[in-house]
Motif scaffolding. Structure first.
Motif, PDB file in Angstrom:
ATOM      1  N   GLU A 167       0.909  -1.147  -0.069  1.00 67.94           N
ATOM      2  CA  GLU A 167       0.190   0.077   0.004  1.00 67.94           C
ATOM      3  C   GLU A 167       0.824   1.213  -0.025  1.00 67.94           C
ATOM      4  N   ASP A 168       0.327   2.420  -0.320  1.00 71.46           N
ATOM      5  CA  ASP A 168       0.996   3.521  -0.320  1.00 71.46           C
ATOM      6  C   ASP A 168       0.335   4.712   0.636  1.00 71.46           C
ATOM      7  N   ILE A 169       1.091   5.408   1.501  1.00 71.24           N
ATOM      8  CA  ILE A 169       0.459   6.244   2.391  1.00 71.24           C
ATOM      9  C   ILE A 169       0.115   7.466   1.948  1.00 71.24           C
ATOM     10  N   THR A 170      -0.733   8.213   2.906  1.00 69.73           N
ATOM     11  CA  THR A 170      -1.029   9.565   2.547  1.00 69.73           C
ATOM     12  C   THR A 170      -0.963  10.196   3.923  1.00 69.73           C
ATOM     13  N   ILE A 171      -0.617  11.520   3.718  1.00 67.63           N
ATOM     14  CA  ILE A 171      -0.068  12.184   5.181  1.00 67.63           C
ATOM     15  C   ILE A 171      -0.899  13.561   4.989  1.00 67.63           C
TER      16      ILE A 171
ATOM     17  N   ASP B  53      -4.930  21.751   5.368  1.00 67.86           N
ATOM     18  CA  ASP B  53      -5.541  22.076   4.113  1.00 67.86           C
ATOM     19  C   ASP B  53      -5.600  20.735   2.917  1.00 67.86           C
ATOM     20  N   GLY B  54      -4.939  19.750   3.392  1.00 71.45           N
ATOM     21  CA  GLY B  54      -5.243  18.762   2.205  1.00 71.45           C
ATOM     22  C   GLY B  54      -4.422  17.397   2.722  1.00 71.45           C
ATOM     23  N   THR B  55      -4.128  16.580   1.690  1.00 70.08           N
ATOM     24  CA  THR B  55      -3.562  15.369   1.821  1.00 70.08           C
ATOM     25  C   THR B  55      -2.319  15.153   0.747  1.00 70.08           C
ATOM     26  N   ALA B  56      -1.116  14.832   1.255  1.00 71.57           N
ATOM     27  CA  ALA B  56      -0.150  14.469   0.250  1.00 71.57           C
ATOM     28  C   ALA B  56      -0.161  13.033  -0.064  1.00 71.57           C
TER      29      ALA B  56
END
Length: 409
Positions: free
Chosen positions: A196-200, A229-232
């Motif tokens: 899986e790939d993460i989001t931060i 303000d969002g997600t990387a």
């Protein structure tokens, strides 16, 4: 006759016990609280003269309950240092404080966008290896601004910036459901996981001022403050994309991390329904058929009506179904949009690789090396089932009755 061997063993045990009690009664590393500098936040940026710059947010223990000391100065102090590695930059910042630096209360690590695009595993090496640094520390990424500028802002309400950042992202996860909180240990675990790939979550400053790090900032009615303000989005350990807005709610739903969510959708032109979503649960299914991945997400949840903007009659339970369908369609669209976004980036942000490995290990073993390209072209299917359990404190909308009719629920 004395058993010399047993006597020697007894003496050795007594000496050992005495030594342990000596350590417990007076530790060599013991320091009074007024001799310590407690680090609550660390920001990492690129340095001016070295690869890394660290900013440590330190709180004076005698003034920790307020943002300012009795003399009117801020109790939050930021120390900076540079180095060839993140650890060296952190240690070099020690030179500027006259107190022993302590990390057991470390709340947040903010990494700059610039560094995150180069890779974060090297950055986190020192945090995993050094026992002084906490793996339960929250990780955030600065967006369109330096990581140091995030920590330097004096924030209202919660007067310590590091604590304010953590509380903010936790509240958003629990109430809004568009972002989630990740710790250093989870980031390391997920980043090294090939399935899986993460989001931060990202944090930014919508405006800036030279006075934002001064007490005058929190005395304003509209103070400058950091905002989630969002997600990387990450491919392996590198930042490859960013997204703001409500669509990132799909990721929180997929991982069952949200507690309460509010969602608004139109049920007619200029007319809207807002639901408070509760008990949201999702299940993910993955399989490969004829070389093509088939990804399914089933979402179920309960809801209460928060508001109906426009005339709408709720005479019986059947009148709830059109509203349920409106919200189900809205959520399905959001999740599909996030599928398309992550597929375009080529990152498995939903963790379907992990689901395939669990549900069909033989298929995963066969296709894991080409999973990213398979994921990009996968078929996606989303099924949402929302059940409205209560209409709230009233039935029909306020605008359902004509003005002066005298009717109400």
């Amino acid at each position: 006759m004395i058993d010399v061997k047993r006597y020697s063993q007894a003496i050795s045990k007594c000496v050992l016990v005495a030594f342990v009690f000596t350590l417990l009664s007076g530790c060599a590393d013991y320091r009074e609280i007024n001799e310590l500098s407690f680090v609550l936040g660390i920001a990492l940026d690129k340095g001016e003269n070295s690869p890394y710059k660290a900013t440590l947010q330190v709180v004076n223990p005698s003034n920790v309950s307020t943002a300012t000391s009795s003399s009117g100065g801020p109790s939050i102090i930021n120390f900076e240092g540079e180095g060839k590695t993140p650890g060296e930059a952190i240690w070099h910042s020690f030179k500027k404080t006259s107190r022993y630096v302590s990390f057991p209360h470390l709340e947040v690590l903010v990494i700059s966008e610039e560094l995150a695009k180069e890779g974060i595993l090297n950055i986190l090496e020192v945090f995993e290896r050094d026992f002084q640094l906490r793996l339960s520390t929250t990780v955030l990424l600065s967006h369109n601004t330096s990581a140091a500028s995030i920590l330097k802002v004096l924030t209202p309400l919660n007067k310590i910036t590091s604590e304010a950042l953590v509380t903010n992202v936790e509240n958003i996860q629990k109430v809004v459901g568009t972002n989630s909180r990740l710790t250093i240990s989870k980031v390391i675990q997920y980043t090294k996981n090939a399935e899986e790939d993460i989001t931060i979550s990202t944090v930014t400053l919508k405006s800036k001022s030279k006075k934002m790090s001064e007490v005058a900032n929190i005395e304003r009615t509209d103070p400058i403050k950091p905002e989630i303000d969002g997600t990387a989005f990450f491919k392996e350990d590198r930042w490859v994309g960013w997204k703001g807005g409500q669509s990132t709610r799909a990721l929180v739903i997929a991982y069952n991390e949200g507690e309460v969510m509010y969602i608004t959708a139109p049920f007619s032109e200029g007319e809207f329904i807002t639901l408070r979503l509760l008990d949201m649960k999702s299940k993910r299914y993955a399989k490969i058929k004829n070389g093509k991945a088939q990804l399914t997400m089933d979402v179920k949840g309960n809801a209460t009506i928060s508001e109906i903007i426009g005339p709408y009659e709720l005479a019986n339970n059947e009148d709830l179904k059109p509203l349920e369908k409106v919200i189900e369609k809205k959520l399905e669209e959001e999740i599909q949009q996030m599928f398309k976004f992550s597929q375009k980036l080529g990152v498995d942000s939903f963790g379907y690789g992990e689901q395939l490995a669990i549900q069909h290990p033989t298929q995963w073993s066969k296709f894991k090396d080409s999973w990213r390209s398979i994921y990009k072209n996968a078929e996606t299917n989303v099924r949402v089932d929302i059940s409205i359990k209560t209409e709230g404190a009233r039935k029909n909308s306020i605008k359902f009755y004509e003005r002066g009719s005298g009717h109400d629920n």
